[in-house]
Write a protein that holds these residues in place. Structure first.
Motif, mmCIF file in Angstrom:
data_model
loop_
_atom_site.group_PDB
_atom_site.id
_atom_site.type_symbol
_atom_site.label_atom_id
_atom_site.label_comp_id
_atom_site.label_asym_id
_atom_site.label_seq_id
_atom_site.Cartn_x
_atom_site.Cartn_y
_atom_site.Cartn_z
ATOM 1 N N LEU A 41 0.843 -1.192 0.000
ATOM 2 C CA LEU A 41 0.000 0.000 0.000
ATOM 3 C C LEU A 41 0.878 1.241 0.000
ATOM 4 O O LEU A 41 1.900 1.285 0.678
ATOM 5 N N VAL A 45 -3.118 5.882 0.730
ATOM 6 C CA VAL A 45 -4.324 5.042 0.744
ATOM 7 C C VAL A 45 -5.096 5.309 2.034
ATOM 8 O O VAL A 45 -4.511 5.374 3.111
ATOM 9 N N ALA A 50 -7.881 0.720 2.507
ATOM 10 C CA ALA A 50 -6.966 -0.328 2.981
ATOM 11 C C ALA A 50 -7.756 -1.532 3.493
ATOM 12 O O ALA A 50 -7.438 -2.679 3.176
ATOM 13 N N VAL A 64 3.453 -0.752 4.091
ATOM 14 C CA VAL A 64 3.184 0.566 3.525
ATOM 15 C C VAL A 64 4.535 1.108 3.075
ATOM 16 O O VAL A 64 5.458 1.250 3.876
#
Length: 165
Positions: A41, A45, A50, A64
């Protein structure tokens, strides 16, 4: 002191072999786990997105990672839901508001023994691979690429499937 703790020394790369009676899998490399490519991600986001992505893809967690490749942390489905339900985070907030920024990294060439020591304290480790990149002017730098996320269940599954005994 943690400097006299063999497990801490292994986890932090200061010591290689400490167990005299190592299990058969102790020196096998992390790359043998055949991890699937991770879901990654970007920091912008939203928590809502998510949650949707993790549920749709069947993941409990995802790294992330910034566009630059910098690993910012790990987002988990349970932590995100708990934070939103407790009112500490809004669905519209970026996922960076709920990431774990305390995480361990391990390389593909590291041993399963080192991984085992990490997983005694952590729920997961982010598997990274160093890659040399070149700029337009020809200068180079090393960049860490996220190769996967490994949990104790991944290690246990590998050991039980390949048990030599």
């Amino acid at each position: 002191s943690k400097f006299l703790n063999d497990k801490w020394m292994i986890k932090n790369g200061f010591l290689n072999d400490v167990q005299e009676h190592k299990p058969w899998w102790w020196n096998i490399k992390v790359q043998k786990l055949n991890l699937s490519a991770p879901l990654i991600l970007l920091p912008e986001v939203s928590c809502q997105k998510a949650i949707e992505i993790l549920q749709e893809k069947g993941y409990d967690q995802a790294p992330v990672v910034a566009e630059s490749g910098l690993i910012l942390g790990m987002v988990t489905l349970s932590n995100t839901l708990t934070s939103v339900l407790a009112g500490n985070t809004q669905f519209s907030d970026p996922v960076t508001k709920v990431i774990y920024d305390q995480f361990s990294k391990i390389g593909l060439e590291d041993s399963l023994g080192k991984l085992s020591c990490i997983l005694e304290n952590d729920h997961f480790a982010i598997v990274v691979h160093e890659q040399m990149q070149f700029n337009g002017n020809g200068s180079s730098f090393m960049k860490q690429m996220v190769f996967g996320v490994v949990t104790a269940m991944d290690l246990l599954t590998f050991v039980s499937r390949n048990d030599k005994k």
